[in-house]
Design a protein around this motif. Sequence first.
Motif, PDB file in Angstrom:
ATOM      1  N   ALA A   1       0.364  -9.203   6.416  1.00 51.20           N
ATOM      2  CA  ALA A   1      -0.946  -8.619   6.684  1.00 51.20           C
ATOM      3  C   ALA A   1      -0.898  -7.098   6.623  1.00 51.20           C
ATOM      4  N   ILE A   2       0.172  -6.533   7.138  1.00 51.32           N
ATOM      5  CA  ILE A   2       0.324  -5.076   7.097  1.00 51.32           C
ATOM      6  C   ILE A   2       0.431  -4.593   5.664  1.00 51.32           C
ATOM      7  N   LEU A   3       1.215  -5.289   4.841  1.00 50.64           N
ATOM      8  CA  LEU A   3       1.425  -4.868   3.464  1.00 50.64           C
ATOM      9  C   LEU A   3       0.213  -5.101   2.573  1.00 50.64           C
ATOM     10  N   SER A   4      -0.597  -6.129   2.855  1.00 50.54           N
ATOM     11  CA  SER A   4      -1.693  -6.462   1.949  1.00 50.54           C
ATOM     12  C   SER A   4      -3.070  -6.095   2.480  1.00 50.54           C
ATOM     13  N   GLY A   5      -3.205  -5.807   3.748  1.00 49.93           N
ATOM     14  CA  GLY A   5      -4.516  -5.546   4.324  1.00 49.93           C
ATOM     15  C   GLY A   5      -5.066  -4.190   3.931  1.00 49.93           C
ATOM     16  N   ALA A   6      -6.333  -4.173   3.539  1.00 53.75           N
ATOM     17  CA  ALA A   6      -7.013  -2.931   3.220  1.00 53.75           C
ATOM     18  C   ALA A   6      -8.274  -2.884   4.073  1.00 53.75           C
ATOM     19  N   GLY A   7      -8.199  -2.279   5.252  1.00 48.98           N
ATOM     20  CA  GLY A   7      -9.340  -2.229   6.137  1.00 48.98           C
ATOM     21  C   GLY A   7      -9.546  -3.517   6.899  1.00 48.98           C
ATOM     22  N   CYS A   8      -8.601  -4.383   6.859  1.00 56.77           N
ATOM     23  CA  CYS A   8      -8.701  -5.688   7.503  1.00 56.77           C
ATOM     24  C   CYS A   8      -7.353  -5.991   8.147  1.00 56.77           C
ATOM     25  N   ASP A   9      -7.380  -6.673   9.289  1.00 56.03           N
ATOM     26  CA  ASP A   9      -6.124  -6.981   9.965  1.00 56.03           C
ATOM     27  C   ASP A   9      -5.335  -8.096   9.275  1.00 56.03           C
ATOM     28  N   TYR A  10      -6.046  -9.129   8.782  1.00 56.90           N
ATOM     29  CA  TYR A  10      -5.382 -10.256   8.124  1.00 56.90           C
ATOM     30  C   TYR A  10      -6.148 -10.631   6.857  1.00 56.90           C
ATOM     31  N   VAL A  11      -5.448 -10.622   5.744  1.00 58.12           N
ATOM     32  CA  VAL A  11      -6.020 -11.059   4.480  1.00 58.12           C
ATOM     33  C   VAL A  11      -5.311 -12.353   4.099  1.00 58.12           C
ATOM     34  N   LEU A  12      -6.060 -13.443   4.117  1.00 55.21           N
ATOM     35  CA  LEU A  12      -5.482 -14.744   3.787  1.00 55.21           C
ATOM     36  C   LEU A  12      -5.683 -14.973   2.293  1.00 55.21           C
ATOM     37  N   ASN A  13      -4.569 -14.960   1.563  1.00 58.00           N
ATOM     38  CA  ASN A  13      -4.633 -15.155   0.116  1.00 58.00           C
ATOM     39  C   ASN A  13      -3.722 -16.319  -0.267  1.00 58.00           C
ATOM     40  N   GLU A  14      -3.444 -16.460  -1.546  1.00 55.95           N
ATOM     41  CA  GLU A  14      -2.631 -17.594  -2.017  1.00 55.95           C
ATOM     42  C   GLU A  14      -1.264 -17.641  -1.330  1.00 55.95           C
TER      43      GLU A  14
END
Length: 173
Positions: A17-30
Amino acid sequence: MKHAIRHILSALVILGAILSGAGCDYVLNERTFFKTMTNMLAFPSSYMGSEIELDCFVYELTDVESGKEYILGVRKCSSGVGCTCGNDTIIGFILDYDGAIPAARNQSEDTNDKAWIHIAGKLESDTPETIAIAAYTNGVPNGNTEYIQMFRFAVSSLSEIEDYSSLAYYVTD
């Protein structure tokens, strides 16, 4: 051993989440959907107050015991996450949204042709709701009832995804 695996999963989800989040705490992706959702079921209070965004498909479900109808944002996954019937199941959220949510499409078929949406928002509670569903054996209802758990998700934004070719209907890792 089980305790150590949960801690490792938690650390991986947080790092992702830290590495992929942009303005969001958790980004759920593939790559993060399945791990984050299973971690969320184990440690829900860690996600309260966090901004979460994800791509999912719309799923309509009726509780077989209460008759209550739900509109969900889900992905399909392997059995064992909220379902013990041995068949694959869905994991995701009960959607609470003031706007229009696209109608579910082809939900009984194993196809990527679904009503895909991108949503952002927050968990409403760290206690998931239990929904009674019909249990299946080899794709046929077997007369038993299974129980899945879903968190309520307060949707702050929702957009329909027209090109879902890069999205996986079925998530496993």
